[in-house]
Design a protein around this motif. Sequence first.
Motif, PDB file in Angstrom:
ATOM      1  N   GLU A  28       0.850  -1.185   0.000  1.00 28.07           N
ATOM      2  CA  GLU A  28       0.000   0.000   0.000  1.00 28.07           C
ATOM      3  C   GLU A  28       0.887   1.237   0.000  1.00 28.07           C
ATOM      4  OE1 GLU A  28      -2.786   0.021   3.222  1.00 28.07           O
ATOM      5  OE2 GLU A  28      -3.982  -1.576   2.334  1.00 28.07           O
ATOM      6  N   LYS A  30       0.686   5.345   0.368  1.00 26.56           N
ATOM      7  CA  LYS A  30      -0.108   6.520   0.734  1.00 26.56           C
ATOM      8  C   LYS A  30       0.188   7.629  -0.266  1.00 26.56           C
ATOM      9  CE  LYS A  30      -2.656   8.942   3.636  1.00 26.56           C
ATOM     10  NZ  LYS A  30      -4.083   8.857   3.494  1.00 26.56           N
ATOM     11  N   CYS A  40      -6.390   9.671 -11.356  1.00 25.63           N
ATOM     12  CA  CYS A  40      -7.804   9.534 -11.720  1.00 25.63           C
ATOM     13  C   CYS A  40      -8.158  10.230 -13.025  1.00 25.63           C
ATOM     14  CB  CYS A  40      -8.688  10.083 -10.603  1.00 25.63           C
ATOM     15  SG  CYS A  40      -8.710   9.029  -9.164  1.00 25.63           S
ATOM     16  N   LYS A  59      -5.153  -0.963  -7.337  1.00 22.70           N
ATOM     17  CA  LYS A  59      -6.481  -0.534  -6.932  1.00 22.70           C
ATOM     18  C   LYS A  59      -6.320   0.771  -6.170  1.00 22.70           C
ATOM     19  CE  LYS A  59     -10.530  -1.735  -4.282  1.00 22.70           C
ATOM     20  NZ  LYS A  59     -11.079  -2.595  -3.250  1.00 22.70           N
ATOM     21  N   LEU A  60      -6.997   1.799  -6.627  1.00 21.78           N
ATOM     22  CA  LEU A  60      -6.921   3.102  -5.990  1.00 21.78           C
ATOM     23  C   LEU A  60      -8.083   3.233  -5.018  1.00 21.78           C
ATOM     24  CD1 LEU A  60      -5.444   5.804  -5.889  1.00 21.78           C
ATOM     25  CD2 LEU A  60      -6.929   6.596  -7.718  1.00 21.78           C
ATOM     26  N   GLU A  61      -7.761   3.384  -3.744  1.00 20.99           N
ATOM     27  CA  GLU A  61      -8.780   3.572  -2.714  1.00 20.99           C
ATOM     28  C   GLU A  61      -8.845   5.051  -2.390  1.00 20.99           C
ATOM     29  OE1 GLU A  61      -8.099   0.982   0.598  1.00 20.99           O
ATOM     30  OE2 GLU A  61      -8.154  -0.823  -0.654  1.00 20.99           O
ATOM     31  N   ARG A  62      -9.745   5.745  -3.076  1.00 22.95           N
ATOM     32  CA  ARG A  62      -9.817   7.202  -2.963  1.00 22.95           C
ATOM     33  C   ARG A  62     -10.168   7.687  -1.561  1.00 22.95           C
ATOM     34  NH1 ARG A  62     -11.974  10.441  -8.034  1.00 22.95           N
ATOM     35  NH2 ARG A  62     -10.900  12.031  -6.862  1.00 22.95           N
ATOM     36  N   PRO A  63     -11.082   7.044  -0.832  1.00 24.29           N
ATOM     37  CA  PRO A  63     -11.398   7.563   0.510  1.00 24.29           C
ATOM     38  C   PRO A  63     -10.187   7.592   1.448  1.00 24.29           C
ATOM     39  CG  PRO A  63     -13.039   5.953  -0.184  1.00 24.29           C
ATOM     40  CD  PRO A  63     -11.939   5.924  -1.195  1.00 24.29           C
ATOM     41  N   ARG A  64      -9.272   6.639   1.269  1.00 27.62           N
ATOM     42  CA  ARG A  64      -8.079   6.566   2.123  1.00 27.62           C
ATOM     43  C   ARG A  64      -6.856   7.200   1.475  1.00 27.62           C
ATOM     44  NH1 ARG A  64      -7.093   0.586   2.806  1.00 27.62           N
ATOM     45  NH2 ARG A  64      -5.149   1.401   3.618  1.00 27.62           N
ATOM     46  N   ASP A  65      -6.954   7.626   0.200  1.00 29.19           N
ATOM     47  CA  ASP A  65      -5.807   8.139  -0.566  1.00 29.19           C
ATOM     48  C   ASP A  65      -4.668   7.123  -0.570  1.00 29.19           C
ATOM     49  OD1 ASP A  65      -7.123  10.475  -1.193  1.00 29.19           O
ATOM     50  OD2 ASP A  65      -6.194  11.645   0.396  1.00 29.19           O
ATOM     51  N   VAL A  68      -3.179   0.450  -3.744  1.00 26.92           N
ATOM     52  CA  VAL A  68      -2.828  -0.914  -3.378  1.00 26.92           C
ATOM     53  C   VAL A  68      -2.277  -1.595  -4.627  1.00 26.92           C
ATOM     54  CG1 VAL A  68      -3.664  -3.108  -2.468  1.00 26.92           C
ATOM     55  CG2 VAL A  68      -4.668  -0.970  -1.655  1.00 26.92           C
TER      56      VAL A  68
END
Length: 136
Positions: A28, A30, A40, A59-65, A68
């Motif tokens: 991961e 940050k 994006c 995989k981009l986890e936008r809520p956590r910035d 992965v």
Amino acid sequence: MQGYMSPGTGLPGNFAILSQVKALHVEEIKLDPEMVSVLCRRSRRRLREMQACCQVNMKLERPRDVLVISGSQAGIAAARKQIEGLAGPRRAVSAEVWAELMRTRAMPSTSSKVSVERVHELSGCRLHIERQTKEV
């Protein structure tokens, strides 16, 4: 009752398949909000290009910035290097310079003395022109 054995492996059923799978690593990273927006843009084109180039899944986890990345260690290292390259230095330019760079960005270096391709050739550096702001 004896279970199914995979031929030639001596391992029961699906364990033979698992033994042939390469080690999968997950990391991961940050990201700052600006980098998230860079990844994006244009329907996540850069993200798809990096996945194909580095042979990893992202995989981009936008809520956590958080980005992965899963794949081989070499693939993850290559992806990390590319991501670091996206966060290069930025410089504000005048409206006139920005307009000229936008105008000449698709011109081949042979047809004009001034073009983005010519700047690439002479400097050896990649030049990215922001479309939304007057920055390079």
